[in-house]
Scaffold this motif. Structure first.
Motif, PDB file in Angstrom:
ATOM      1  N   GLY A  57       0.820  -1.204   0.000  1.00 34.82           N
ATOM      2  CA  GLY A  57       0.000   0.000   0.000  1.00 34.82           C
ATOM      3  C   GLY A  57       0.849   1.248   0.000  1.00 34.82           C
ATOM      4  O   GLY A  57       2.080   1.202  -0.142  1.00 34.82           O
ATOM      5  N   ARG A  58       0.216   2.396   0.198  1.00 36.82           N
ATOM      6  CA  ARG A  58       0.953   3.653   0.193  1.00 36.82           C
ATOM      7  C   ARG A  58       0.156   4.737   0.916  1.00 36.82           C
ATOM      8  O   ARG A  58      -1.045   4.570   1.176  1.00 36.82           O
ATOM      9  N   PHE A  59       0.842   5.847   1.216  1.00 36.23           N
ATOM     10  CA  PHE A  59       0.212   6.963   1.908  1.00 36.23           C
ATOM     11  C   PHE A  59      -0.263   8.051   0.948  1.00 36.23           C
ATOM     12  O   PHE A  59      -0.529   9.171   1.374  1.00 36.23           O
ATOM     13  N   LEU A  60      -0.404   7.735  -0.322  1.00 35.66           N
ATOM     14  CA  LEU A  60      -1.100   8.562  -1.293  1.00 35.66           C
ATOM     15  C   LEU A  60      -2.296   7.774  -1.788  1.00 35.66           C
ATOM     16  O   LEU A  60      -2.181   6.561  -2.049  1.00 35.66           O
ATOM     17  N   ASP A  61      -3.448   8.421  -1.903  1.00 38.96           N
ATOM     18  CA  ASP A  61      -4.570   7.713  -2.504  1.00 38.96           C
ATOM     19  C   ASP A  61      -4.395   7.691  -4.019  1.00 38.96           C
ATOM     20  O   ASP A  61      -3.346   8.078  -4.548  1.00 38.96           O
ATOM     21  N   PHE A  62      -5.383   7.199  -4.734  1.00 40.31           N
ATOM     22  CA  PHE A  62      -5.339   7.144  -6.196  1.00 40.31           C
ATOM     23  C   PHE A  62      -6.416   8.090  -6.720  1.00 40.31           C
ATOM     24  O   PHE A  62      -7.581   7.735  -6.823  1.00 40.31           O
ATOM     25  N   THR A  63      -5.973   9.319  -7.026  1.00 43.22           N
ATOM     26  CA  THR A  63      -6.895  10.341  -7.514  1.00 43.22           C
ATOM     27  C   THR A  63      -7.055  10.244  -9.020  1.00 43.22           C
ATOM     28  O   THR A  63      -8.153  10.325  -9.551  1.00 43.22           O
ATOM     29  N   GLY A  68      -1.920  11.172  -6.691  1.00 44.66           N
ATOM     30  CA  GLY A  68      -2.766  10.899  -5.542  1.00 44.66           C
ATOM     31  C   GLY A  68      -2.675  12.017  -4.524  1.00 44.66           C
ATOM     32  O   GLY A  68      -1.837  12.915  -4.631  1.00 44.66           O
ATOM     33  N   GLU A  69      -3.539  11.959  -3.514  1.00 43.70           N
ATOM     34  CA  GLU A  69      -3.534  12.944  -2.448  1.00 43.70           C
ATOM     35  C   GLU A  69      -3.116  12.267  -1.143  1.00 43.70           C
ATOM     36  O   GLU A  69      -3.446  11.096  -0.908  1.00 43.70           O
ATOM     37  N   PRO A  70      -2.365  12.964  -0.296  1.00 46.51           N
ATOM     38  CA  PRO A  70      -1.782  12.321   0.892  1.00 46.51           C
ATOM     39  C   PRO A  70      -2.822  11.895   1.917  1.00 46.51           C
ATOM     40  O   PRO A  70      -3.772  12.628   2.204  1.00 46.51           O
ATOM     41  N   LEU A  71      -2.626  10.708   2.453  1.00 42.02           N
ATOM     42  CA  LEU A  71      -3.385  10.241   3.609  1.00 42.02           C
ATOM     43  C   LEU A  71      -2.636  10.766   4.837  1.00 42.02           C
ATOM     44  O   LEU A  71      -1.736  10.121   5.359  1.00 42.02           O
ATOM     45  N   GLY A 108     -17.774  15.466  -7.463  1.00 43.35           N
ATOM     46  CA  GLY A 108     -16.390  15.137  -7.769  1.00 43.35           C
ATOM     47  C   GLY A 108     -16.165  13.647  -7.876  1.00 43.35           C
ATOM     48  O   GLY A 108     -17.087  12.830  -7.728  1.00 43.35           O
ATOM     49  N   ASN A 109     -14.912  13.280  -8.130  1.00 40.10           N
ATOM     50  CA  ASN A 109     -14.547  11.887  -8.331  1.00 40.10           C
ATOM     51  C   ASN A 109     -14.394  11.149  -7.004  1.00 40.10           C
ATOM     52  O   ASN A 109     -14.005  11.738  -5.987  1.00 40.10           O
ATOM     53  N   LEU A 110     -14.704   9.869  -7.036  1.00 39.97           N
ATOM     54  CA  LEU A 110     -14.425   9.010  -5.891  1.00 39.97           C
ATOM     55  C   LEU A 110     -12.967   8.574  -5.945  1.00 39.97           C
ATOM     56  O   LEU A 110     -12.457   8.233  -7.003  1.00 39.97           O
ATOM     57  N   HIS A 111     -12.298   8.595  -4.809  1.00 35.34           N
ATOM     58  CA  HIS A 111     -10.889   8.218  -4.743  1.00 35.34           C
ATOM     59  C   HIS A 111     -10.753   6.796  -4.187  1.00 35.34           C
ATOM     60  O   HIS A 111     -11.563   6.359  -3.367  1.00 35.34           O
ATOM     61  N   ASP A 112      -9.698   6.109  -4.610  1.00 35.81           N
ATOM     62  CA  ASP A 112      -9.339   4.805  -4.064  1.00 35.81           C
ATOM     63  C   ASP A 112      -8.095   4.954  -3.196  1.00 35.81           C
ATOM     64  O   ASP A 112      -7.326   5.911  -3.342  1.00 35.81           O
ATOM     65  N   ALA A 113      -7.888   3.980  -2.311  1.00 37.03           N
ATOM     66  CA  ALA A 113      -6.666   3.942  -1.509  1.00 37.03           C
ATOM     67  C   ALA A 113      -6.329   2.483  -1.221  1.00 37.03           C
ATOM     68  O   ALA A 113      -7.221   1.637  -1.106  1.00 37.03           O
ATOM     69  N   ASP A 114      -5.041   2.193  -1.124  1.00 32.52           N
ATOM     70  CA  ASP A 114      -4.562   0.864  -0.760  1.00 32.52           C
ATOM     71  C   ASP A 114      -3.892   0.976   0.604  1.00 32.52           C
ATOM     72  O   ASP A 114      -2.795   1.530   0.728  1.00 32.52           O
ATOM     73  N   THR A 123     -12.527   1.970  -2.529  1.00 33.81           N
ATOM     74  CA  THR A 123     -13.096   3.304  -2.669  1.00 33.81           C
ATOM     75  C   THR A 123     -13.356   3.922  -1.309  1.00 33.81           C
ATOM     76  O   THR A 123     -13.671   3.233  -0.333  1.00 33.81           O
ATOM     77  N   GLU A 124     -13.213   5.233  -1.240  1.00 33.58           N
ATOM     78  CA  GLU A 124     -13.470   5.976  -0.002  1.00 33.58           C
ATOM     79  C   GLU A 124     -14.811   5.578   0.604  1.00 33.58           C
ATOM     80  O   GLU A 124     -15.807   5.391  -0.087  1.00 33.58           O
ATOM     81  N   LEU A 125     -14.840   5.464   1.915  1.00 34.70           N
ATOM     82  CA  LEU A 125     -16.078   5.124   2.614  1.00 34.70           C
ATOM     83  C   LEU A 125     -16.886   6.358   2.976  1.00 34.70           C
ATOM     84  O   LEU A 125     -18.105   6.291   3.142  1.00 34.70           O
TER      85      LEU A 125
END
Length: 243
Positions: A57-63, A68-71, A108-114, A123-125
């Protein structure tokens, strides 16, 4: 005597801690921890969250495909159990000055994160916006801009900490398509953290958070960051306590 000895040995086996590892405030059998479970100095169950990078995983989401944007905030799994539930988390964030999107509609768009918990990209909750005033408060944020965040829960089979991972930022108004303001990731993070540490209440429930700052989880700068906006490489770990 032999019967009493047998009962004592049986009780010792049942109570043995060797079959369990500590995960947040819960004890989970090792057989349920998942094949990829790994605990290290930086990602132990005792701190209530797992480092996503250890499992891909990572501390950037998938925009977008490239950015990506930082978690930039983690609410630890050692927090008030109510806050760790989906309903309780939404309840708690109202004490910080956020609420659900205007009329319950997503813009806006839904973002994903791992989160490295075995679920891959998810996908964001929850997406919350700054609540300016009673009734239609987040609708004003959608028009005028302000603070908002996206949240994901780390609850997969490989890292089930129950922690919330949050990407907070400050954005422009709708005329600028809600893009992030300069330094908006740091500003949005600090706005949320300041309110959490100060403490607040909502409908009779009070909370206050302790914060730990980490600068070893995400690289400082704008590499891979959406909108080319640099961030300072600091992530706030919050432990939320019910007062």
């Amino acid at each position: 005597m032999s019967f009493l000895l047998f009962c004592w040995l049986a009780a010792a086996v049942v109570a043995s801690p060797l079959d369990f590892h500590q995960e947040g405030s819960l004890q989970v059998p090792l057989t349920q921890a998942g094949p990829g479970y790994r605990a290290t100095e930086n990602t132990t169950a005792k701190q209530g969250w797992f480092d996503p990078r250890l499992n891909g995983g990572r501390f950037l989401d998938f925009t977008t495909k490239k950015y990506g944007e930082p978690l930039n905030i983690i609410i630890s799994g050692l927090s008030d159990p109510f806050v760790l539930t989906d309903f309780g988390f939404r309840y708690y964030t109202k004490s910080l000055g956020y609420s659900e999107e205007c009329l319950g509609l997503h813009y806006g768009n839904l973002h994903d994160a791992d989160l490295g918990d075995g679920d891959g990209r998810k996908t964001e909750l929850f997406l919350a916006r700054q609540y300016y005033f009673p009734v239609w408060g987040t609708c004003w944020e959608s028009l005028a801009g302000g603070h908002h965040f996206r949240a994901w829960k780390q609850n997969g089979t490989m890292a089930n900490s129950g922690a919330w991972f949050i990407g907070a930022s400050k954005e422009y108004d709708s005329s600028k398509r809600h893009t992030i303001v300069p330094n908006g990731y740091n500003i949005g993070r600090d706005w949320l953290v300041e309110r959490a540490v100060k403490g607040g209440r909502y409908k009779g429930r009070w909370w206050k958070a302790e914060v730990e700052w980490r600068s070893d989880l995400i690289e400082e700068g704008k590499k891979g960051v959406n909108h080319g906006i640099a961030q300072d490489g600091r992530i706030a770990i919050l432990t939320v306590i019910r007062l």
